[in-house]
Write an enzyme that holds these catalytic residues in place. Structure first.
Site, PDB file in Angstrom:
ATOM      1  N   LYS A   1      16.454  22.423 -37.893  1.00 47.38           N
ATOM      2  CA  LYS A   1      16.185  23.865 -37.757  1.00 47.38           C
ATOM      3  C   LYS A   1      16.100  24.531 -39.143  1.00 47.38           C
ATOM      4  O   LYS A   1      15.158  25.255 -39.433  1.00 47.38           O
ATOM      5  CB  LYS A   1      17.286  24.545 -36.921  1.00 47.38           C
ATOM      6  CG  LYS A   1      17.463  23.953 -35.526  1.00 47.38           C
ATOM      7  CD  LYS A   1      18.517  24.692 -34.722  1.00 47.38           C
ATOM      8  CE  LYS A   1      19.926  24.588 -35.251  1.00 47.38           C
ATOM      9  NZ  LYS A   1      20.509  23.230 -35.227  1.00 47.38           N
TER      10      LYS A   1
ATOM     11  N   ARG B   1      30.740  18.618 -32.733  1.00 48.70           N
ATOM     12  CA  ARG B   1      29.638  19.598 -32.683  1.00 48.70           C
ATOM     13  C   ARG B   1      28.593  19.192 -31.643  1.00 48.70           C
ATOM     14  O   ARG B   1      28.048  20.043 -30.933  1.00 48.70           O
ATOM     15  CB  ARG B   1      28.982  19.718 -34.066  1.00 48.70           C
ATOM     16  CG  ARG B   1      29.855  20.480 -35.052  1.00 48.70           C
ATOM     17  CD  ARG B   1      29.430  20.217 -36.483  1.00 48.70           C
ATOM     18  NE  ARG B   1      28.097  20.662 -36.785  1.00 48.70           N
ATOM     19  CZ  ARG B   1      27.396  20.239 -37.828  1.00 48.70           C
ATOM     20  NH1 ARG B   1      27.904  19.357 -38.660  1.00 48.70           N
ATOM     21  NH2 ARG B   1      26.195  20.696 -38.029  1.00 48.70           N
TER      22      ARG B   1
ATOM     23  N   ARG C   1      28.512  19.593 -46.507  1.00 47.54           N
ATOM     24  CA  ARG C   1      29.195  20.593 -45.688  1.00 47.54           C
ATOM     25  C   ARG C   1      30.481  20.005 -45.116  1.00 47.54           C
ATOM     26  O   ARG C   1      30.537  18.829 -44.772  1.00 47.54           O
ATOM     27  CB  ARG C   1      28.265  21.045 -44.545  1.00 47.54           C
ATOM     28  CG  ARG C   1      27.526  22.327 -44.896  1.00 47.54           C
ATOM     29  CD  ARG C   1      26.439  22.685 -43.959  1.00 47.54           C
ATOM     30  NE  ARG C   1      26.784  22.689 -42.546  1.00 47.54           N
ATOM     31  CZ  ARG C   1      25.950  23.019 -41.572  1.00 47.54           C
ATOM     32  NH1 ARG C   1      24.716  23.386 -41.866  1.00 47.54           N
ATOM     33  NH2 ARG C   1      26.321  22.987 -40.305  1.00 47.54           N
TER      34      ARG C   1
ATOM     35  N   ARG D   1      23.614  30.467 -28.908  1.00 44.12           N
ATOM     36  CA  ARG D   1      24.269  29.168 -28.727  1.00 44.12           C
ATOM     37  C   ARG D   1      25.057  29.097 -27.432  1.00 44.12           C
ATOM     38  O   ARG D   1      25.662  28.070 -27.133  1.00 44.12           O
ATOM     39  CB  ARG D   1      25.248  28.964 -29.872  1.00 44.12           C
ATOM     40  CG  ARG D   1      24.775  28.018 -30.935  1.00 44.12           C
ATOM     41  CD  ARG D   1      25.807  28.033 -32.034  1.00 44.12           C
ATOM     42  NE  ARG D   1      25.878  26.792 -32.703  1.00 44.12           N
ATOM     43  CZ  ARG D   1      25.288  26.559 -33.877  1.00 44.12           C
ATOM     44  NH1 ARG D   1      24.571  27.480 -34.444  1.00 44.12           N
ATOM     45  NH2 ARG D   1      25.446  25.399 -34.447  1.00 44.12           N
TER      46      ARG D   1
ATOM     47  N   ARG E   1      23.559  14.363 -45.270  1.00 43.20           N
ATOM     48  CA  ARG E   1      22.930  15.618 -45.727  1.00 43.20           C
ATOM     49  C   ARG E   1      23.591  16.160 -47.005  1.00 43.20           C
ATOM     50  O   ARG E   1      24.802  16.086 -47.178  1.00 43.20           O
ATOM     51  CB  ARG E   1      23.039  16.668 -44.625  1.00 43.20           C
ATOM     52  CG  ARG E   1      22.580  18.051 -45.077  1.00 43.20           C
ATOM     53  CD  ARG E   1      22.361  19.004 -43.953  1.00 43.20           C
ATOM     54  NE  ARG E   1      23.553  19.224 -43.148  1.00 43.20           N
ATOM     55  CZ  ARG E   1      23.583  19.990 -42.070  1.00 43.20           C
ATOM     56  NH1 ARG E   1      22.483  20.585 -41.665  1.00 43.20           N
ATOM     57  NH2 ARG E   1      24.695  20.142 -41.394  1.00 43.20           N
TER      58      ARG E   1
HETATM   59  P1  AP5 Z   1      18.815  20.505 -41.071  1.00 43.36           P
HETATM   60  O1  AP5 Z   1      17.492  21.156 -41.215  1.00 43.36           O
HETATM   61  O2  AP5 Z   1      19.898  20.886 -41.996  1.00 43.36           O
HETATM   62  O3  AP5 Z   1      19.291  20.576 -39.538  1.00 43.36           O
HETATM   63  P2  AP5 Z   1      19.878  21.802 -38.699  1.00 43.36           P
HETATM   64  O4  AP5 Z   1      19.260  21.739 -37.349  1.00 43.36           O
HETATM   65  O5  AP5 Z   1      19.730  23.065 -39.470  1.00 43.36           O
HETATM   66  O6  AP5 Z   1      21.386  21.342 -38.594  1.00 43.36           O
HETATM   67  P3  AP5 Z   1      22.743  22.182 -38.745  1.00 43.36           P
HETATM   68  O7  AP5 Z   1      23.828  21.199 -38.923  1.00 43.36           O
HETATM   69  O8  AP5 Z   1      22.604  23.247 -39.800  1.00 43.36           O
HETATM   70  O9  AP5 Z   1      22.812  22.844 -37.347  1.00 43.36           O
HETATM   71  P4  AP5 Z   1      24.040  23.474 -36.656  1.00 43.36           P
HETATM   72  O10 AP5 Z   1      23.392  24.196 -35.558  1.00 43.36           O
HETATM   73  O11 AP5 Z   1      25.092  22.537 -36.272  1.00 43.36           O
HETATM   74  O12 AP5 Z   1      24.733  24.320 -37.844  1.00 43.36           O
HETATM   75  P5  AP5 Z   1      24.813  25.874 -38.170  1.00 43.36           P
HETATM   76  O13 AP5 Z   1      24.825  26.030 -39.609  1.00 43.36           O
HETATM   77  O14 AP5 Z   1      23.834  26.639 -37.372  1.00 43.36           O
HETATM   78  O15 AP5 Z   1      18.554  18.914 -41.188  1.00 43.36           O
HETATM   79  C1  AP5 Z   1      19.639  18.013 -41.109  1.00 43.36           C
HETATM   80  C2  AP5 Z   1      19.373  16.803 -42.022  1.00 43.36           C
HETATM   81  O16 AP5 Z   1      18.274  16.061 -41.498  1.00 43.36           O
HETATM   82  C3  AP5 Z   1      19.009  17.140 -43.478  1.00 43.36           C
HETATM   83  O17 AP5 Z   1      19.613  16.201 -44.311  1.00 43.36           O
HETATM   84  C4  AP5 Z   1      17.477  16.998 -43.508  1.00 43.36           C
HETATM   85  O18 AP5 Z   1      17.014  16.644 -44.782  1.00 43.36           O
HETATM   86  C5  AP5 Z   1      17.267  15.882 -42.486  1.00 43.36           C
HETATM   87  N1  AP5 Z   1      15.971  15.960 -41.788  1.00 43.36           N
HETATM   88  C6  AP5 Z   1      15.371  17.062 -41.278  1.00 43.36           C
HETATM   89  N2  AP5 Z   1      14.228  16.736 -40.678  1.00 43.36           N
HETATM   90  C7  AP5 Z   1      14.091  15.386 -40.787  1.00 43.36           C
HETATM   91  C8  AP5 Z   1      13.114  14.436 -40.345  1.00 43.36           C
HETATM   92  N3  AP5 Z   1      12.014  14.823 -39.689  1.00 43.36           N
HETATM   93  N4  AP5 Z   1      13.323  13.119 -40.617  1.00 43.36           N
HETATM   94  C9  AP5 Z   1      14.420  12.711 -41.299  1.00 43.36           C
HETATM   95  N5  AP5 Z   1      15.393  13.566 -41.735  1.00 43.36           N
HETATM   96  C10 AP5 Z   1      15.220  14.871 -41.486  1.00 43.36           C
HETATM   97  O19 AP5 Z   1      26.259  26.252 -37.554  1.00 43.36           O
HETATM   98  C11 AP5 Z   1      27.448  25.784 -38.169  1.00 43.36           C
HETATM   99  C12 AP5 Z   1      28.679  26.379 -37.495  1.00 43.36           C
HETATM  100  O20 AP5 Z   1      28.660  27.815 -37.575  1.00 43.36           O
HETATM  101  C13 AP5 Z   1      28.843  26.096 -35.992  1.00 43.36           C
HETATM  102  O21 AP5 Z   1      29.381  24.831 -35.747  1.00 43.36           O
HETATM  103  C14 AP5 Z   1      29.777  27.242 -35.580  1.00 43.36           C
HETATM  104  O22 AP5 Z   1      31.096  26.989 -36.006  1.00 43.36           O
HETATM  105  C15 AP5 Z   1      29.226  28.416 -36.396  1.00 43.36           C
HETATM  106  N6  AP5 Z   1      28.163  29.154 -35.702  1.00 43.36           N
HETATM  107  C16 AP5 Z   1      26.867  29.271 -36.115  1.00 43.36           C
HETATM  108  N7  AP5 Z   1      26.145  29.988 -35.244  1.00 43.36           N
HETATM  109  C17 AP5 Z   1      26.987  30.336 -34.250  1.00 43.36           C
HETATM  110  C18 AP5 Z   1      26.803  31.055 -33.037  1.00 43.36           C
HETATM  111  N8  AP5 Z   1      25.599  31.543 -32.671  1.00 43.36           N
HETATM  112  N9  AP5 Z   1      27.889  31.214 -32.237  1.00 43.36           N
HETATM  113  C19 AP5 Z   1      29.094  30.736 -32.564  1.00 43.36           C
HETATM  114  N10 AP5 Z   1      29.337  30.027 -33.693  1.00 43.36           N
HETATM  115  C20 AP5 Z   1      28.280  29.822 -34.538  1.00 43.36           C
HETATM  116 MG    MG Z   2      21.071  24.432 -40.365  1.00 46.82          MG
END
Ligand code: AP5
Ligand code: MG
Length: 215
Positions: free
Chosen positions: A13, A163, A152, A83, A119
């Site tokens: 994402k 997660r 992270r 979410r 990552r």
């Molecule tokens: P990346 O693009 O970083 O993936 P992502 O989908 O953004 O993954 P996240 O871990 O950021 O998602 P998340 O939803 O768990 O975390 P968030 O920060 O929102 O890519 C991942 C890796 O893959 C990278 O190394 C990249 O290079 C590689 N990659 C990408 N595409 C590729 C491909 N095609 N082939 C190979 N490799 C590839 O949330 C974190 C925390 O915040 C949550 O756990 C929660 O505690 C809190 N939080 C956030 N939003 C909320 C909410 N709405 N409600 C409640 N709590 C929340």
């Molecule tokens: Mg992300």
């Protein structure tokens, strides 16, 4: 245009949102980045964030409402929200008559674990890399702003497992919610496809919807 990105942790994402922001000028709004950069989180909230638990719907709603209002004119790409079913309903209220495009990133669990545990992230500009599949040019510094890259706290195998479990329980049901509204497009985003190739699919969807991509 209003774009919502849904997908499990590690589905790409953030990676695709950054590219899309550059291409279109729509603002990338990542609730995860906003939380990680928020100096006012309580100890309890920080612990929840680092251990992969969701923060409360009310707290997140305040942040999202404010951010989306700030970027109403440019359009936005929402990453990490909604979410929960409740958050999806709250977002409907914010959107009113606007009809967003929802992109669902589909990736197998095995690929996700490999991606997250390898990552590297830039705390300064939010750019993401992978030690092997998407390395920075200079081993441990961001290509974009030259800041030292870090892992992270929630990218350990234990927290990643937690997660993914929370995603299945709380977030995955939202896919059906948006399918029923007829605004969801599924994108195969697995390791069998390059980041560029997935981005091409996204641009195609946007072009079909808009006629062209606005800058
Ligand atoms: P990346 O693009 O970083 O993936 P992502 O989908 O953004 O993954 P996240 O871990 O950021 O998602 P998340 O939803 O768990 O975390 P968030 O920060 O929102 O890519 C991942 C890796 O893959 C990278 O190394 C990249 O290079 C590689 N990659 C990408 N595409 C590729 C491909 N095609 N082939 C190979 N490799 C590839 O949330 C974190 C925390 O915040 C949550 O756990 C929660 O505690 C809190 N939080 C956030 N939003 C909320 C909410 N709405 N409600 C409640 N709590 C929340
Ligand atoms: Mg992300």
């Amino acid at each position: 245009m209003e774009i919502i990105l849904i997908g499990p942790p590690g589905s790409g994402k953030g990676t695709q949102a950054k590219k899309l922001e550059q291409e279109t000028g729509y603002k990338h709004v990542s609730t995860g980045d906003l939380l990680r950069n928020n100096p006012n989180l309580t100890k309890k909230q920080k612990e929840a964030l680092n251990s992969g638990k969701l923060l409360s719907d009310e707290m997140i709603l305040d942040i999202v409402q404010c951010e989306l209002k700030n970027h109403e004119q440019t359009g936005w790409i929402l990453d990490g929200y909604p979410r929960t079913q409740n958050q999806a309903k709250q977002l409907d209220d914010i959107l009113g008559s606007k009809k967003p495009l929802v992109l669902y990133f589909h990736v197998k669990e095995k690929d996700l674990i490999e991606r997250l545990t390898g990552r590297l992230t830039c705390k300064q500009c939010g750019s993401v890399y992978h030690k092997t599949s998407n390395p920075p040019k200079n081993t441990s510094y961001c290509d974009n702003c030259n800041t030292a890259l870090t892992q992270r706290k929630d990218d350990t195998i234990e927290v990643v497992t937690q997660r993914l479990k929370i995603y299945e329980e709380k977030t995955a049901p939202i896919i059906q919610y948006y399918k029923e509204k007829n605004i969801l497009q599924t994108i195969d985003s697995g390791n069998n496809r390059s980041i560029e190739n997935i981005f091409l699919s996204i641009k195609e969807i946007l072009n079909n919807r808009k006629g062209c991509i606005e800058k």
